[in-house]
Design a protein around this motif. Structure first.
Motif: not given
Length: 444
Positions: A40-42, A60-68
């Motif tokens: 999870e994000d948190n 985790r979605a937040c990590v993928r968002k950073n890569l994107e």
């Protein structure tokens, strides 16, 4: 069985909250133990355990968002620079060591025992080769390696957008890369930055913020008191002190003030202590050094600081004024964070210009290049190289966003006589003379 209302079964807090899957058949592709932390994000996983199981952390979605985001920025940088006539050129990773200031990572050569390659701190020499060869606009998104202490914004290896332009001046470089920053904000964040980025001389940035990369999202600037309080009391803290005013913080408890004192004393900042003065509701001033100063003197302090009832004046002092300013800068940023003034969705960009050419090194006992020894001094300051080199300013510039240096560069020296004078000022003479740059000259 209970009839479930369709509206009740939806969960708008989840990306798939409006989708319900009724399982009729399940095939387990591979069995797994319970993950060591929640995906999870948190998450409840600390840094160490997340790095141990990095393949899970990357889910985790937040990590993928950073890569994107990184991917989008890379693509837009390439589009922008290509539209401006730049060539993307890859340069070698195994090179000879060059005197650039930081420590090199070295790689032993198996085929040549006792000899080593260096990993590039930046592709400095390589891009100069390209410029001399006539590639007048070059860029690459490149890995750089520096064997130096960790910093919050710097790792042993990092990636930078490395560029070089021939036959340009500082204004040309600033205009081009300010345009790139605006392009990235517009295409990726949908933010239109229409105004030119402010310019701030290095000396003003240090005077107002104690930093060459000031966070200008909020005020709380340093105040120059000059001789207002000097010699007015038995306590010398005010004689060479730096001050900031924290709005609405006079209500801080003793515990909170002790926490701030502990913050400035910790090893990263290394200050000896902290003096404070509260502006009371009736306009009077209550300070931690009341016994050394009259109320009249403290009221003059309040007036000079333009403090109002409810404000908290924070004071730091030390023998080294520049060091004290840097320490107060850290306290300013801490107070900005505590007061919620460093909004991550607000962006404040500026250029810091007119850096000093040199800085004094106590360890080396000599002047050192603040950027690198190939930085061009400002034309009007060149005569000072003979009389007062410490006062020389450089044709160097940094782009700062929210207190972070996001880019920077300088105009290079192209006059061999001026370059030779620069080496002599830096003490590179005799046995300490730099290696010959014969790869940039024709045989005679």
């Amino acid at each position: 069985k209970r009839q479930v209302n369709e509206r009740e079964s939806k969960n708008k807090n989840l990306p798939t909250g409006e989708i319900e899957i009724i399982v009729s058949e399940l095939t387990v592709l591979n069995a797994s133990v319970t993950p060591p932390f929640t995906i999870e994000d948190n998450t409840d996983g600390g840094d160490d355990i997340r790095m141990k199981y990095r393949y899970l952390d990357l889910r985790r979605a937040c990590v993928r968002k950073n890569l994107e985001l990184r991917h989008q920025m890379t693509m837009e940088v390439r589009r922008y620079l290509d539209s401006k006539g730049f060539l993307e050129i890859e340069t070698p990773m195994l090179i000879g060591s060059t005197p650039e200031g930081a420590r090199d990572f070295v790689v032993p050569s198996r085929m040549n025992p006792g000899q080593f390659y260096a990993l590039p701190q930046s592709p400095q020499t390589l891009k100069q080769l390209l410029m001399v060869a006539g590639m007048d606009r070059y860029f690459q998104i490149v890995k750089c390696f520096r064997d130096e202490d960790l910093r919050a914004d710097r790792q042993p290896e990092f990636t930078q957008i490395d560029c070089e332009m021939s036959f340009v001046e500082q204004e040309d470089v600033i205009a081009l890369f300010e345009g790139m920053a605006k392009h990235l904000f517009r295409t990726i964040r949908g933010i239109e930055l229409t105004e030119p980025f402010p310019r701030m001389p290095w000396s003003e940035a240090m005077r107002r913020y104690g930093s060459d990369k000031p966070d200008t999202r909020f005020g709380m600037e340093f105040v120059e008191l000059m001789d207002v309080l000097k010699g007015t009391g038995e306590f010398s803290v005010f004689n060479d002190a730096s001050y900031i005013c924290a709005p609405g913080c006079a209500s801080y408890t003793r515990k909170q003030l002790d926490q701030l004192t502990d913050f400035v004393k910790r090893s990263q900042i290394g200050a000896k202590g902290l003096v404070y003065a509260r502006v009371q509701e009736d306009g009077s001033v209550k300070s931690s050094v009341d016994k050394f100063y009259t109320q009249e003197v403290l009221l003059r302090l309040k007036e000079t600081m333009k403090a109002v009832p409810g404000d908290l004046i924070l004071i730091m002092s030390g023998e080294d004024a520049m060091k004290t300013r840097k320490q107060l800068c850290e306290l300013r940023l801490e107070m900005g964070t505590r007061l919620g003034l460093r909004d991550k969705n607000k962006f404040s960009l500026l250029w810091v210009v007119d850096f000093p050419m040199f800085e004094w090194s106590e360890e080396e006992g000599r002047l050192m290049a603040m950027h690198h020894p190939f930085t061009h001094p400002k034309d009007e300051d060149i005569p000072l190289l003979d009389s007062n080199p410490a006062a020389v300013r450089a044709d160097a510039y940094d782009m700062v966003c929210n207190g972070v240096e996001v880019g920077g560069g300088s105009i290079r020296i192209h006059d061999p006589e001026l370059q030779d004078k620069m080496f002599k000022i830096l003490g590179f003479t005799g046995e300490r003379a730099p290696v010959s740059y014969t790869h940039l000259t024709l045989p005679t």
